[in-house]
Design an enzyme around this catalytic site. Sequence first.
Site, PDB file in Angstrom:
ATOM      1  N   SER A   6       0.841  -1.202   0.000  1.00 45.21           N
ATOM      2  CA  SER A   6       0.000   0.000   0.000  1.00 45.21           C
ATOM      3  C   SER A   6       0.879   1.257   0.000  1.00 45.21           C
ATOM      4  O   SER A   6       1.650   1.443  -0.945  1.00 45.21           O
ATOM      5  CB  SER A   6      -0.960  -0.058   1.192  1.00 45.21           C
ATOM      6  OG  SER A   6      -1.996   0.883   1.033  1.00 45.21           O
ATOM      7  N   HIS A  12      -7.319  -6.033   1.178  1.00 38.95           N
ATOM      8  CA  HIS A  12      -6.120  -5.204   1.405  1.00 38.95           C
ATOM      9  C   HIS A  12      -5.320  -5.658   2.632  1.00 38.95           C
ATOM     10  O   HIS A  12      -4.334  -5.024   2.991  1.00 38.95           O
ATOM     11  CB  HIS A  12      -6.583  -3.749   1.605  1.00 38.95           C
ATOM     12  CG  HIS A  12      -5.524  -2.710   1.361  1.00 38.95           C
ATOM     13  ND1 HIS A  12      -4.926  -2.522   0.141  1.00 38.95           N
ATOM     14  CD2 HIS A  12      -4.949  -1.789   2.183  1.00 38.95           C
ATOM     15  CE1 HIS A  12      -4.033  -1.535   0.215  1.00 38.95           C
ATOM     16  NE2 HIS A  12      -4.029  -1.075   1.448  1.00 38.95           N
ATOM     17  N   ASP A  55     -10.159  -5.628  -2.956  1.00 44.64           N
ATOM     18  CA  ASP A  55      -9.532  -4.582  -2.144  1.00 44.64           C
ATOM     19  C   ASP A  55     -10.419  -3.341  -2.164  1.00 44.64           C
ATOM     20  O   ASP A  55     -10.710  -2.787  -3.225  1.00 44.64           O
ATOM     21  CB  ASP A  55      -8.149  -4.289  -2.745  1.00 44.64           C
ATOM     22  CG  ASP A  55      -7.311  -3.350  -1.900  1.00 44.64           C
ATOM     23  OD1 ASP A  55      -7.874  -2.415  -1.305  1.00 44.64           O
ATOM     24  OD2 ASP A  55      -6.088  -3.563  -1.849  1.00 44.64           O
TER      25      ASP A  55
END
Lengths: 284, 284
Positions: B155, B264, B231
């Site tokens: 991320s 995620h 996600d």
Amino acid sequence: MTLETISTNKSHEGVQGVYSHASTSTHTNMTFSVFIPPHKEGEKLPVIWYLSGLTCTHANVTDKGEFRKACAELGFIFVAPDTSPRGPDLEGNSVPDDPNAAYDFGLGAGFYVNATKAPFDKHYKMRDYIEKELPEIISANFPADMSRQSIMGHSMGGHGALTIALRNPDRFKSVSAFAPIVSPLNCPWGEKALSGYIGDDKSSWREYDTCALIADGARTPSIRVDQGEADAFLTEQLKPSMLEAACKQAGVSLTLNMHEGYDHSYYFISTFMADHLNWHAKYL
Amino acid sequence: MTLETISTNKSHEGVQGVYSHASTSTHTNMTFSVFIPPHKEGEKLPVIWYLSGLTCTHANVTDKGEFRKACAELGFIFVAPDTSPRGPDLEGNSVPDDPNAAYDFGLGAGFYVNATKAPFDKHYKMRDYIEKELPEIISANFPADMSRQSIMGHSMGGHGALTIALRNPDRFKSVSAFAPIVSPLNCPWGEKALSGYIGDDKSSWREYDTCALIADGARTPSIRVDQGEADAFLTEQLKPSMLEAACKQAGVSLTLNMHEGYDHSYYFISTFMADHLNWHAKYL
């Protein structure tokens, strides 16, 4: 019985879930985690029970246990219950954030017993919860083959796994433990917990003591224990040599693996988790 | 420079350590973790850098990343830094336990930039910390072969890994990311962070934008990205199609793997961690 889904996340091609329900054993809400591996529609899968140690919830092994890859490969359901009832109004050292709360009694320290001593006899029924209530929930809600179950645990949860397996020889094909408490009758953690939950009559402790259960004739098909030699609790609390002696005396087969340099943490557990799951696979 | 050892635990036959030091880049204490795999006396080992995402410290991947087994097998050192300077007296949204603090700016959200805007320019120097200071510490204190380094991240840390690799093509043999932010110029997280740390002149953001760096001519030997299709941040923040387009336009080789059903979280990262480490092994 309504099961509330707290979360589900895809992992290792299976699904890691966390669930909550109103427990008839503890009269509290209880939370547990279940990993369902990838499987064919309609297929029923063996179940591995994992009982956690002092201070833990379902989350510790779910986060740190490194069991999902092996469970996905072996096709195992992996169930991780909580270690005690919880709630702001529970008796005992059960008040969250109470700085005087003990880490080894009350909240997070149910010891997998049915408490008989007030005030703990109202909620601390972790034996019934693991032996009776949660299996029914798993069977009813997940693709579990309840004829193929094994059990494992860590520390206090190793004590739970061993004693539950010994009292239920027909239910579990195999039992394993990381750094288990093998005799609450003979260590400070056990003395404190069992006198608090059960009372001072030590003859009533024997059904919650792995070594005493074996001496009294209880048997389970196969036992494996792994123990770190750098475990800070080894000599005062865990005493695997007592289990060795009890098994030898009773003619019970035990695989005890000592590991140089390993401590009591999930760094140790995660190292040997896949070995344990593959060992259980031989019996399932 | 004195390194304080917070903890060391044997795991997967290696040692998982956590260390702290006074940083000359951030003028705060910084904590990081290092896994040293089993190795021969005197042997120097390749180094994998892992940069974490928003809200994380070194602890998230250290607890949940499931990297140690593969690193032990491949002989990789695994370094996990923190994501920002920390301290009770830091400027910005950096007050621990402040309910008004943002999760995506300040504490836990350093974005791997050198802040130039007051008051963040005093401490938020994560670019210098990762590019200059921490490599010297790793080289001086661990059996690291600094001629064999690769970098990865998740991320915001995927953004960090990609931009640092693109700006330092001679240092890293390969770069990979889980669900990276690929263009801070084109997502709300990036807009907020870079305007806060760098200011409103977007031309100065380009050295912190993977897609812009590639468009401006930066190159790195090999890029791999894995992205979950479930996600929640995929379409608004992450936008892997922008990276695909930038790489295609510039003739840069990119391996982009989309994964149905994955989100995620570390449940996603841990699933593909060993694949990433084995991919890096081809270049190291």
